[in-house]
Design a protein around this motif. Structure first.
Motif, mmCIF file in Angstrom:
data_model
loop_
_atom_site.group_PDB
_atom_site.id
_atom_site.type_symbol
_atom_site.label_atom_id
_atom_site.label_comp_id
_atom_site.label_asym_id
_atom_site.label_seq_id
_atom_site.Cartn_x
_atom_site.Cartn_y
_atom_site.Cartn_z
ATOM 1 N N UNK A 1 0.818 -1.216 0.000
ATOM 2 C CA UNK A 1 0.000 0.000 0.000
ATOM 3 C C UNK A 1 0.853 1.266 0.000
ATOM 4 N N UNK A 2 2.113 1.153 0.469
ATOM 5 C CA UNK A 2 3.037 2.284 0.406
ATOM 6 C C UNK A 2 3.738 2.366 -0.940
ATOM 7 N N UNK A 3 4.064 1.209 -1.522
ATOM 8 C CA UNK A 3 4.837 1.171 -2.764
ATOM 9 C C UNK A 3 3.985 1.348 -4.016
ATOM 10 N N UNK A 4 2.751 0.836 -3.970
ATOM 11 C CA UNK A 4 1.847 0.897 -5.132
ATOM 12 C C UNK A 4 0.482 1.419 -4.675
ATOM 13 N N UNK A 5 0.416 2.665 -4.212
ATOM 14 C CA UNK A 5 -0.822 3.164 -3.596
ATOM 15 C C UNK A 5 -2.033 3.185 -4.516
ATOM 16 N N UNK A 6 -1.834 3.432 -5.808
ATOM 17 C CA UNK A 6 -2.978 3.511 -6.714
ATOM 18 C C UNK A 6 -3.677 2.156 -6.840
ATOM 19 N N UNK A 7 -2.896 1.106 -7.048
ATOM 20 C CA UNK A 7 -3.484 -0.231 -7.158
ATOM 21 C C UNK A 7 -4.079 -0.661 -5.824
ATOM 22 N N UNK A 8 -3.361 -0.371 -4.731
ATOM 23 C CA UNK A 8 -3.840 -0.746 -3.397
ATOM 24 C C UNK A 8 -5.182 -0.096 -3.091
ATOM 25 N N UNK A 9 -5.333 1.161 -3.436
ATOM 26 C CA UNK A 9 -6.591 1.857 -3.162
ATOM 27 C C UNK A 9 -7.718 1.357 -4.053
ATOM 28 N N UNK A 10 -7.389 1.005 -5.282
ATOM 29 C CA UNK A 10 -8.404 0.466 -6.186
ATOM 30 C C UNK A 10 -8.950 -0.851 -5.654
ATOM 31 N N UNK A 11 -8.061 -1.711 -5.163
ATOM 32 C CA UNK A 11 -8.497 -2.982 -4.594
ATOM 33 C C UNK A 11 -9.265 -2.773 -3.296
ATOM 34 N N UNK A 12 -8.856 -1.775 -2.508
ATOM 35 C CA UNK A 12 -9.574 -1.448 -1.277
ATOM 36 C C UNK A 12 -10.993 -0.973 -1.587
ATOM 37 N N UNK A 13 -11.133 -0.165 -2.626
ATOM 38 C CA UNK A 13 -12.457 0.321 -3.021
ATOM 39 C C UNK A 13 -13.397 -0.840 -3.384
ATOM 40 N N UNK A 14 -12.826 -1.886 -4.008
ATOM 41 C CA UNK A 14 -13.626 -3.071 -4.324
ATOM 42 C C UNK A 14 -14.158 -3.723 -3.046
ATOM 43 N N UNK A 15 -13.306 -3.772 -2.013
ATOM 44 C CA UNK A 15 -13.725 -4.374 -0.741
ATOM 45 C C UNK A 15 -14.803 -3.526 -0.065
ATOM 46 N N UNK A 16 -14.646 -2.212 -0.147
ATOM 47 C CA UNK A 16 -15.648 -1.330 0.450
ATOM 48 C C UNK A 16 -16.997 -1.487 -0.252
ATOM 49 N N UNK A 17 -16.954 -1.654 -1.570
ATOM 50 C CA UNK A 17 -18.194 -1.853 -2.326
ATOM 51 C C UNK A 17 -18.841 -3.187 -1.962
ATOM 52 N N UNK A 18 -18.016 -4.217 -1.766
ATOM 53 C CA UNK A 18 -18.537 -5.529 -1.383
ATOM 54 C C UNK A 18 -19.150 -5.476 0.014
ATOM 55 N N UNK A 19 -18.495 -4.744 0.923
ATOM 56 C CA UNK A 19 -19.009 -4.638 2.291
ATOM 57 C C UNK A 19 -20.330 -3.870 2.323
ATOM 58 N N UNK A 20 -20.471 -2.895 1.428
ATOM 59 C CA UNK A 20 -21.708 -2.110 1.370
ATOM 60 C C UNK A 20 -22.915 -2.978 1.028
ATOM 61 N N UNK A 21 -22.672 -4.123 0.383
ATOM 62 C CA UNK A 21 -23.763 -5.038 0.044
ATOM 63 C C UNK A 21 -24.268 -5.805 1.270
#
Length: 430
Positions: free
Chosen positions: A365-385
Motif C-alpha cells: 500500500x506504500x509502494x503501489x498506492x494507486x493499485x492498493x486503493x483500487x483494490x480497497x475500493x472493491x472491498x468497500x463496495x462488497x461490504x456495502x452489500x
C-alpha cells in the motif's frame, strides 16, 4: 548481446529457471490475478511475469527498470498458485526475482530514483521492524501524539498529505492499551491442558495489542499456559517479499533461537501473514526447524474442546474477510468461520470477492498506492452489500489496518477486528 547458453546461467539461479520452465502458459491464472484484472496487461499477469523472469535468467532479455516495474506490481497474493494445474511455486519465483533485482539493478539511474523514494520505508524497517521491542516503547508516545490531535494535524498538512508519511498516518488507528507490557509466562486458568507459545509479530505490537491480549486470554481460559519469549522479533516476511531473502532468513534464525528450549505443543501466530511465512520457512531445508509446529490461532482454537468455556450470545451480523495468506498459503480460511461459530446467535457472512487481495499486501500500500486503493475500493463496495453488518473480521494485521482505513474514510461505523478478539469479548475479557 544476450545468449541462450545455459552454461552462462549462475548455478544459484538454475533452480529458479527450472521452476519458471514448469509454467506451461495455459492462462488459467489470469482471472485470479488482481493486477491483471486491473491493467489487462500480460506483463502484469503471473504467466507474463514468469515469462519475463525466464527471459532474464536465460539472458534473453535485459533486467531493467521496466522489468522491475512489472515485478514490483505483483501483490504476492499467490491466488495464481491455487489456480495453477501444474503447481508452479510462483511465490518463490517472485521472491527470488526480487532478490536478483536488489543486486543487479543497484547501479541503474532509475533504481537510484526508486530507492530515494523509498527512504522513509527503509528507515522504518531499520529502526523498528528489525527491533520489534521498540514498538512497545514507542506505543505510549504515539498514543499521546494522537490524544493531543497532532496526528490529524500532521496528516492534513499540505507538505505531508501526499507523501508516504501521510499515507502511513492514514492507516494508523487509534492506539489502544498504550502502556501494556508483556510477561514471559501467562499461567493456565482451571484445568491445565498444556503449554503453547505466542508469536507477537511486529506491527501488531504497536497497533493491535488487543488481538494478542485476547489470544492469551482465550488460551488461558481453555487451560493453556502461554509463553511469550522476550527475544522474539519480526518474522521476516516484509524482507522476504521485497527480495531481501538473506535478511529474512536471519530473522527466522533469531526467532528459532527465541522459541528454543520451551516445553510447548505449538507456536501460535495470530497474524496469518506472519504464520504463513514462518510455516513456509520451516518447510525449507536450508535451515533448522522451530522446536514446535507453527499453527494459526484460528485453526488451533477451532479444534479445541469448548464444553467448559461459557460464551455469551451475540446477535450481530459479522462479515468475514479472508486474507490471501490464510486462503492461498495456509489454505486454512475455513477456520475463522468455525471459530466464530462457537458464539451463540452470531450471523456469519463471507465477504463478496474474498478470493481477491484487499491491496494491503505488507508494504504494498506504500509502494503501489494507486493499485492498493483500487483494490480497497472493491472491498468497500462488497461490504456495502452486507447491510447492517456490525463487524468485519479478518485474520491478518495488514488487511485489518487497510480495511479499517477504508471504512474510516467513508465514515462507516463497522468495527474491523480479529476473530479471536470478538471471541474473547464474548468470553468476558475486560
Amino acid at each position: 548481446m544476450h545468449t541462450k547458453d545455459d552454461s552462462l546461467i549462475k548455478p544459484s539461479r538454475s533452480s529458479l529457471l527450472a521452476e519458471a520452465n514448469r509454467c506451461v502458459s495455459c492462462g488459467l491464472c489470469l482471472p485470479h490475478c488482481p493486477t491483471y484484472r486491473l491493467t489487462l496487461s500480460e506483463a502484469d499477469s503471473p504467466r507474463g511475469r514468469i515469462a519475463m523472469i525466464n527471459g532474464v535468467v536465460s539472458q534473453r532479455i535485459p533486467m531493467n527498470a521496466r522489468f522491475a516495474e512489472h515485478i514490483d506490481r505483483c501483490l504476492t497474493c499467490r491466488a495464481c498458485e491455487v489456480a495453477c494445474p501444474n503447481h508452479v511455486a510462483y511465490g518463490r519465483l517472485i521472491d527470488e526475482a526480487r532478490d536478483m533485482m536488489a543486486v543487479s539493478l543497484s547501479d541503474l539511474p532509475e533504481e537510484v530514483v526508486v530507492r530515494k523514494k523509498n527512504w522513509f520505508k527503509n528507515l522504518l524497517e531499520r529502526v523498528f521492524i528489525d527491533k520489534t521491542k521498540r514498538f512497545d516503547l514507542v506505543r505510549p508516545l504515539i498514543y499521546l501524539f494522537q490524544k493531543v490531535g497532532l496526528q490529524e494535524k500532521l496528516q492534513q498538512a499540505s507538505n505531508v498529505k501526499r507523501t508516504k508519511l501521510g499515507l502511513l498516518l492514514s492507516k494508523l488507528p487509534l492506539i489502544r492499551f498504550p502502556f501494556h507490557g508483556w510477561q514471559e509466562i501467562y499461567p493456565a486458568i482451571g484445568r491445565k491442558r498444556g503449554e503453547v507459545a505466542l508469536f507477537l509479530g511486529c506491527v501488531a505490537r504497536l497497533v493491535d495489542v488487543e488481538t494478542n491480549i485476547s489470544a492469551i486470554f482465550v488460551l488461558n481460559h481453555l487451560g493453556y499456559t502461554v509463553h511469550v519469549p522476550y527475544a522474539q522479533t519480526c518474522c521476516g516476511a516484509l524482507y522476504q517479499h521485497s527480495g531481501r531473502i538473506t535478511k529474512a532468513a536471519y530473522l527466522i534464525e533469531q526467532n528459532r533461537k527465541a522459541f528454543a528450549g520451551l516445553n510447548i505443543k505449538v507456536i501460535i501466530s495470530t497474524a496469518s501473514g506472519c504464520g504463513a511465512h514462518l510455516v513456509e520457512s520451516c518447510s525449507q531445508n536450508q535451515m533448522e526447524n522451530f522446536s514446535a509446529p507453527i499453527v494459526d490461532i484460528n485453526q488451533f482454537l477451532a479444534e479445541q474442546d469448548w464444553s467448559e468455556v461459557k460464551i455469551k450470545a451475540l446477535s450481530k451480523k459479522v462479515v468475514v474477510h479472508d486474507p490471501c495468506s490464510m486462503r492461498n498459503v495456509l489454505r486454512s480460511s475455513i477456520y475463522p468461520y468455525r471459530l466464530l461459530a462457537h458464539i451463540p446467535g452470531i450471523e456469519l457472512i463471507e465477504l463478496a470477492g474474498n478470493s481477491f487481495c484487499c491491496g494491503a499486501a505488507g508494504t504494498y500500500f506504500l509502494d503501489q498506492p494507486e493499485i492498493a486503493e483500487s483494490l480497497l475500493n472493491d472491498k468497500m463496495a462488497a461490504l456495502a452489500q452486507s447491510a447492517e453488518a456490525s463487524y468485519l473480521a479478518t485474520t491478518n494485521i495488514g488487511c485489518l489496518l487497510h480495511l479499517a482505513s477504508g471504512l474510516r474514510n467513508q465514515g462507516k461505523k463497522v468495527e474491523v477486528l480479529h476473530p479471536v478478539t470478538l471471541l474473547a469479548r464474548q468470553i468476558g475479557i475486560q
